[in-house]
Design an enzyme around this catalytic site. Structure first.
Site, PDB file in Angstrom:
ATOM      1  CB  SER A 273      -0.951   0.012   1.201  1.00  0.00           C
ATOM      2  OG  SER A 273      -0.237   0.113   2.420  1.00  0.00           O
TER       3      SER A 273
ATOM      4  CE  LYS B  63      -2.789   2.091   4.255  1.00  0.00           C
ATOM      5  NZ  LYS B  63      -2.048   0.929   4.789  1.00  0.00           N
TER       6      LYS B  63
END
Length: 202
Positions: free
Chosen positions: A119, A156
């Site tokens: 990701s 993230k």
């Protein structure tokens, strides 16, 4: 050192984790509270048993007078799978230690986290890489963070506006994670400060 009982290991791990997280050993009262003892005296008895087995040294006259006698492994700890509700740096989560100088990173690294998934690949964080992390709960918008959402730990980019937090991937194939702080708990565990590349692609 003589083998520890299960309860003695719990006390020893609590002391070591407390030192890791706060820089100082816990008081007898804190040990009793965390492990459900009826009084600090019960904690004291376990400490004496640990001292007899050579795991700790009790320093008289100080409420935090506990010194670990087992040599700690040097290097940065590598964090593996994290159990729900437990500190990220709890002893049972540490898979191994790597001989990496924390000062190579700015700010300094406190631990390593093995990356799972792609990701964040667009900024060079690949599956299997070791992410160097500076332990802090302070983070600004735009920084890459290690965040815990309920029972899950993720890496993230942080974007926060009021009670809404977006954890943004760096890969268009993944969707942002949106957290409403009024309904869900989120904890910042640290900032990403560097990457040690997985060599499988070589």
């Amino acid at each position: 050192m003589k083998a520890l009982t299960t309860r003695q290991k719990e006390v020893f791990d609590l002391i070591r984790d407390h030192i890791t997280q706060t820089g100082m050993p816990p008081t007898r009262a804190e040990i009793a509270s965390r492990l459900g003892f009826r009084s600090p005296n019960a904690a004291e008895e376990h400490l004496k048993a640990l001292a007899r087995k050579g795991a700790i040294e009790i320093v008289s006259g100080a409420s935090r007078g506990i010194r670990l006698m087992i040599e700690e492994e040097s290097g940065l700890p590598l964090i593996g799978r994290v159990a729900a509700g437990e500190p990220l740096l709890a002893t049972q989560h540490i898979e191994s230690h790597y001989q990496v100088d924390p000062a190579l990173f700015k700010p300094h690294a406190d631990f390593l986290l093995r990356v799972s998934g792609m990701s964040m690949k667009d900024i060079g964080i690949m599956d299997g890489d070791l992410l160097a992390v500076h332990k802090t709960q302070d983070a600004c918008n735009g920084q890459v963070v290690v965040a815990r959402i309920d029972d899950d730990v993720t890496v993230k980019r942080l974007k926060r506006q009021g009670n809404i937090v977006e954890l943004l991937p760096e890969n268009s194939e993944f969707d942002p994670i949106v957290v409403d702080l009024r309904q869900q708990e989120l904890t910042i565990e640290g900032l990403a400060v560097g990457v040690i590349r997985n060599g499988n692609w070589l």
